[in-house]
Design a protein around this motif. Structure first.
Motif, PDB file in Angstrom:
ATOM      1  N   PHE A 193     -14.542  57.697   5.335  1.00 40.85           N
ATOM      2  CA  PHE A 193     -15.282  58.795   5.945  1.00 40.85           C
ATOM      3  C   PHE A 193     -15.960  59.588   4.832  1.00 40.85           C
ATOM      4  O   PHE A 193     -15.294  60.300   4.069  1.00 40.85           O
ATOM      5  N   LEU A 201     -10.860  64.936  11.580  1.00 37.90           N
ATOM      6  CA  LEU A 201     -10.878  64.971  10.121  1.00 37.90           C
ATOM      7  C   LEU A 201     -10.644  66.391   9.603  1.00 37.90           C
ATOM      8  O   LEU A 201      -9.972  66.591   8.585  1.00 37.90           O
ATOM      9  N   GLY A 202     -11.177  67.386  10.318  1.00 39.17           N
ATOM     10  CA  GLY A 202     -10.928  68.771   9.931  1.00 39.17           C
ATOM     11  C   GLY A 202      -9.447  69.111  10.025  1.00 39.17           C
ATOM     12  O   GLY A 202      -8.902  69.796   9.143  1.00 39.17           O
ATOM     13  N   TYR A 226     -19.209  56.424   9.716  1.00 34.52           N
ATOM     14  CA  TYR A 226     -18.065  56.018   8.908  1.00 34.52           C
ATOM     15  C   TYR A 226     -17.955  54.502   8.910  1.00 34.52           C
ATOM     16  O   TYR A 226     -18.484  53.819   9.805  1.00 34.52           O
ATOM     17  N   ASP A 250     -15.970  74.072   6.703  1.00 31.90           N
ATOM     18  CA  ASP A 250     -16.652  72.791   6.852  1.00 31.90           C
ATOM     19  C   ASP A 250     -15.936  71.696   6.061  1.00 31.90           C
ATOM     20  O   ASP A 250     -15.166  71.966   5.125  1.00 31.90           O
ATOM     21  N   LEU A 251     -16.144  70.445   6.456  1.00 28.87           N
ATOM     22  CA  LEU A 251     -15.409  69.318   5.888  1.00 28.87           C
ATOM     23  C   LEU A 251     -15.641  69.152   4.397  1.00 28.87           C
ATOM     24  O   LEU A 251     -14.684  68.944   3.637  1.00 28.87           O
ATOM     25  N   PRO A 252     -16.890  69.230   3.884  1.00 27.96           N
ATOM     26  CA  PRO A 252     -17.077  69.086   2.435  1.00 27.96           C
ATOM     27  C   PRO A 252     -16.313  70.140   1.636  1.00 27.96           C
ATOM     28  O   PRO A 252     -15.736  69.835   0.584  1.00 27.96           O
ATOM     29  N   ALA A 283     -12.616  69.220   1.621  1.00 28.65           N
ATOM     30  CA  ALA A 283     -12.355  68.073   0.753  1.00 28.65           C
ATOM     31  C   ALA A 283     -12.524  68.451  -0.710  1.00 28.65           C
ATOM     32  O   ALA A 283     -11.761  67.980  -1.573  1.00 28.65           O
ATOM     33  N   ALA A 293     -22.479  61.267   6.119  1.00 22.37           N
ATOM     34  CA  ALA A 293     -21.956  62.359   6.938  1.00 22.37           C
ATOM     35  C   ALA A 293     -22.069  62.072   8.432  1.00 22.37           C
ATOM     36  O   ALA A 293     -21.379  62.697   9.239  1.00 22.37           O
ATOM     37  N   ARG A 323     -14.944  64.025  13.958  1.00 21.57           N
ATOM     38  CA  ARG A 323     -15.199  65.069  12.972  1.00 21.57           C
ATOM     39  C   ARG A 323     -14.133  66.173  13.086  1.00 21.57           C
ATOM     40  O   ARG A 323     -13.626  66.685  12.076  1.00 21.57           O
ATOM     41  N   LEU A 358     -17.880  62.603   3.585  1.00 21.20           N
ATOM     42  CA  LEU A 358     -18.053  63.977   4.057  1.00 21.20           C
ATOM     43  C   LEU A 358     -19.227  64.671   3.394  1.00 21.20           C
ATOM     44  O   LEU A 358     -19.772  65.635   3.932  1.00 21.20           O
ATOM     45  N   GLN A 359     -19.621  64.180   2.227  1.00 18.73           N
ATOM     46  CA  GLN A 359     -20.795  64.700   1.512  1.00 18.73           C
ATOM     47  C   GLN A 359     -21.344  63.584   0.639  1.00 18.73           C
ATOM     48  O   GLN A 359     -20.584  62.859   0.014  1.00 18.73           O
TER      49      GLN A 359
END
Length: 297
Positions: A49, A138-139, A71, A5-7, A10, A68, A135, A51-52
């Motif tokens: 962006f 970004l991943g 943006y 997952d993105l968070p 990051a 989340a 999304r 993410l969290q």
């Protein structure tokens, strides 16, 4: 442990509080564990962006969410107020993209050649829904940042795609309208560039209006429509934000920095600075270094 997952992606790339630089130009990852309220900011053109956590921008009576699910895109440097939510267990994690303005202009021109769209009103701040395609991109960007080989080979292409996705996003028309620099809004964008290059000099609104080919009332109206503030307040904010960075970089004494950014009175500078940031210049410089770990924000 695999991180999908993105968070999580990051979090691994941003171990330090504040801005963490990446291997790709114009990309930084912010980590913040502090709740912030009513903080003055001046973002460069680009996109944020989250993410969290969550942020809100406040400009001219409007609220811009970036979290989340949304943006924030910024077409021109504009001073606004910001608040954010975070805590040590769930730090705010955000990817900051500073536009490559030449690349953004090239993409905007190419889009104009292949798309027929109704004229849109240029806007300085735009909050857009985070669509699945964004999304997923970004991943891929975060995965490339975590892998030196992928970053070196795919990074530039991913940066171009990120610019493209922002410019064709839900409110891309309004963003491209500002970047095109056509019509009255375009003349204001050019004027903002003139202010940025000459903010330390004596700038008069009649002279700025004349250079933009506008009457003073028309210049005021179009300036306020794009930036949410008046030319005089914009120039003051530009000077104060630049002074903030100079002091954080130990550029000189408060008095010398005040003179360098165009203030004739150090005492007036100190009053304006405290009113704008809520702290003295030295207190604010320490805050910048402690909370942001960066002197370019």
């Amino acid at each position: 442990m695999k991180c999908d997952d993105l968070p999580c992606q990051a979090d691994r790339l941003a171990p330090l509080a504040g801005y963490n630089r990446t291997t790709l130009p114009g990309l930084r990852i912010l980590r913040s564990e502090t709740v912030l309220e009513d903080v003055p900011v001046l973002y460069r053109p680009g996109a944020v962006f989250v993410l969290q956590g969550a942020k809100q921008g406040f400009l001219d009576g409007k609220v811009y969410r970036y979290d989340a699910d949304h943006y924030l895109a910024v077409s021109v440097p504009v001073p606004f107020r910001m608040a954010s939510q975070a805590d040590p267990e769930h730090p705010l994690l955000a990817l900051y993209l500073e536009f490559d303005l030449q690349l953004a202009a090239e993409i905007a021109i190419a889009l104009d050649a292949v798309r027929e769209t109704a004229p849109a009103r240029a806007r300085s701040l735009i909050s857009s829904p985070m669509e699945p395609i964004m999304r997923a991109l970004l991943g891929r960007v975060l995965a490339a940042l975590a892998d030196p080989q992928e970053g070196a080979i795919l990074g530039r292409g991913l940066l171009r795609e990120l610019h493209y996705r922002v410019l064709v996003g839900p409110q891309g028309d309004a963003l491209r309208a500002a970047l095109r620099q056509r019509g009255p809004a375009g003349r204001i964008v050019e004027s903002l560039g003139r202010i940025r290059e000459n903010f330390t000099a004596v700038l008069s609104v009649p002279d700025l209006a004349a250079a933009a080919g506008m009457s003073v009332p028309s210049y005021h109206a179009h300036f306020k429509q794009l930036t949410g503030t008046s030319p005089v307040r914009y120039i003051k904010a530009m000077r104060l934000h630049e002074a903030r960075l100079m002091i954080a970089r130990n550029h000189g004494s408060v008095a010398s920095v005040a003179a360098e950014v165009g203030y004739q009175s150090a005492s007036q500078f100190s009053r304006d600075f405290r009113k704008h940031f809520g702290r003295s210049a030295m207190e604010e410089a320490r805050w910048v270094m402690w909370h942001l770990n960066d002197t370019t924000a």
